[in-house]
Design a protein around this motif. Structure first.
Motif, PDB file in Angstrom:
ATOM      1  N   UNK A   1     -29.146   0.884  24.666  1.00 50.59           N
ATOM      2  CA  UNK A   1     -28.436   0.949  23.389  1.00 50.59           C
ATOM      3  C   UNK A   1     -27.836   2.334  23.090  1.00 50.59           C
ATOM      4  N   UNK A   2     -28.260   3.343  23.800  1.00 46.25           N
ATOM      5  CA  UNK A   2     -27.766   4.708  23.565  1.00 46.25           C
ATOM      6  C   UNK A   2     -26.642   5.084  24.524  1.00 46.25           C
ATOM      7  N   UNK A   3     -26.148   4.131  25.288  1.00 43.72           N
ATOM      8  CA  UNK A   3     -25.081   4.405  26.234  1.00 43.72           C
ATOM      9  C   UNK A   3     -23.810   4.811  25.494  1.00 43.72           C
TER      10      UNK A   3
ATOM     11  N   UNK B   1     -18.958 -10.039  15.190  1.00 40.72           N
ATOM     12  CA  UNK B   1     -20.384  -9.900  14.837  1.00 40.72           C
ATOM     13  C   UNK B   1     -21.319 -10.075  16.027  1.00 40.72           C
ATOM     14  N   UNK B   2     -20.887  -9.584  17.190  1.00 41.33           N
ATOM     15  CA  UNK B   2     -21.737  -9.629  18.375  1.00 41.33           C
ATOM     16  C   UNK B   2     -22.353  -8.267  18.666  1.00 41.33           C
ATOM     17  N   UNK B   3     -21.817  -7.223  18.035  1.00 40.11           N
ATOM     18  CA  UNK B   3     -22.259  -5.860  18.292  1.00 40.11           C
ATOM     19  C   UNK B   3     -22.201  -5.064  16.998  1.00 40.11           C
ATOM     20  N   UNK B   4     -23.230  -4.224  16.790  1.00 40.37           N
ATOM     21  CA  UNK B   4     -23.303  -3.417  15.581  1.00 40.37           C
ATOM     22  C   UNK B   4     -23.677  -1.987  15.951  1.00 40.37           C
ATOM     23  N   UNK B   5     -23.063  -1.029  15.273  1.00 38.27           N
ATOM     24  CA  UNK B   5     -23.391   0.384  15.479  1.00 38.27           C
ATOM     25  C   UNK B   5     -24.393   0.779  14.408  1.00 38.27           C
ATOM     26  N   UNK B   6     -25.513   1.373  14.840  1.00 44.28           N
ATOM     27  CA  UNK B   6     -26.549   1.844  13.936  1.00 44.28           C
ATOM     28  C   UNK B   6     -26.502   3.374  13.950  1.00 44.28           C
ATOM     29  N   UNK B   7     -26.256   3.977  12.806  1.00 50.09           N
ATOM     30  CA  UNK B   7     -26.212   5.440  12.725  1.00 50.09           C
ATOM     31  C   UNK B   7     -24.841   5.987  13.081  1.00 50.09           C
ATOM     32  N   UNK B   8     -24.758   7.326  13.135  1.00 45.39           N
ATOM     33  CA  UNK B   8     -23.472   7.988  13.374  1.00 45.39           C
ATOM     34  C   UNK B   8     -23.018   7.870  14.837  1.00 45.39           C
ATOM     35  N   UNK B   9     -21.750   8.250  15.070  1.00 49.77           N
ATOM     36  CA  UNK B   9     -21.188   8.219  16.421  1.00 49.77           C
ATOM     37  C   UNK B   9     -22.018   9.071  17.372  1.00 49.77           C
ATOM     38  N   UNK B  10     -22.448  10.227  16.921  1.00 48.70           N
ATOM     39  CA  UNK B  10     -23.325  11.074  17.735  1.00 48.70           C
ATOM     40  C   UNK B  10     -24.742  10.938  17.197  1.00 48.70           C
ATOM     41  N   UNK B  11     -25.630  10.463  18.027  1.00 46.17           N
ATOM     42  CA  UNK B  11     -27.025  10.318  17.630  1.00 46.17           C
ATOM     43  C   UNK B  11     -27.405   8.897  17.239  1.00 46.17           C
ATOM     44  N   UNK B  12     -26.430   8.038  17.065  1.00 45.82           N
ATOM     45  CA  UNK B  12     -26.729   6.652  16.728  1.00 45.82           C
ATOM     46  C   UNK B  12     -26.913   5.813  17.979  1.00 45.82           C
ATOM     47  N   UNK B  13     -26.995   4.497  17.802  1.00 49.31           N
ATOM     48  CA  UNK B  13     -27.123   3.599  18.950  1.00 49.31           C
ATOM     49  C   UNK B  13     -26.484   2.254  18.626  1.00 49.31           C
ATOM     50  N   UNK B  14     -26.343   1.434  19.647  1.00 54.51           N
ATOM     51  CA  UNK B  14     -25.759   0.109  19.525  1.00 54.51           C
ATOM     52  C   UNK B  14     -26.851  -0.931  19.361  1.00 54.51           C
TER      53      UNK B  14
END
Length: 171
Positions: A125-127, A154-167
């Protein structure tokens, strides 16, 4: 036998080898010898039979091609999982993936790409977009477009910011 433009030796399987598989599939093809170090010396592999099953499935699921896979034993005997034996000039100990130039298929490439992107993200998820693009041998822009479509569907969601977040893959 030595490494050449279309021959690679790998002492063990890592998912990083998928980049070599993509490169071979998008050029003139090639052979990857797993269980052989860079100098051409045999290296012990554990659970070869499992690797011979798992690796083609992984390549098919991520890249969408099915390689020839052959087991080459110390005595020079070869066991093929799906195609004829390779011609060997020396005795080897390991197995061989033969990757042919990919000539395309009937599926839409964007559909295949989105499935591959979801698979890669589910495994890490952090790729990053760059890592996905490199693994799939497509442009970062193509990955961005596919990710946008996946998010809209609605198949993919970003959690957190662009840097430091995850999918997060939405089931």
């Amino acid at each position: 036998m030595n490494e050449q433009q279309n021959i690679e030796f790998k002492s063990k399987w890592t998912d990083n080898i998928l980049k070599t598989v993509c490169a071979f599939a998008n050029t003139n093809g090639g052979s990857i010898y797993i269980g052989i170090d860079d100098k051409g010396n045999p290296v012990e592999l554990k659970d070869i039979k499992k690797l011979m099953e798992d690796i083609p499935n992984k390549i098919k699921n991520i890249i969408g091609i099915v390689p020839k896979v052959n087991l080459i034993e110390k005595d020079g005997n070869c066991t093929s999982t799906n195609l004829p034996e390779p011609e060997m000039s020396e005795e080897m100990n390991g197995f061989l993936l033969v990757i042919h130039k990919y000539e395309g298929g009937s599926e839409k490439s964007s559909e295949k790409s989105s499935e591959k992107i979801l698979y890669l993200i589910s495994k890490n998820p952090y790729t990053t977009i760059s890592e996905i693009a490199n693994t799939l041998s497509i442009t970062t822009r193509a990955v961005e477009k596919q990710i946008k479509k996946l998010q809209e569907n609605n198949k993919l969601k970003r959690i957190g910011p662009a840097k430091g977040g995850h999918w997060e893959v939405v089931e």
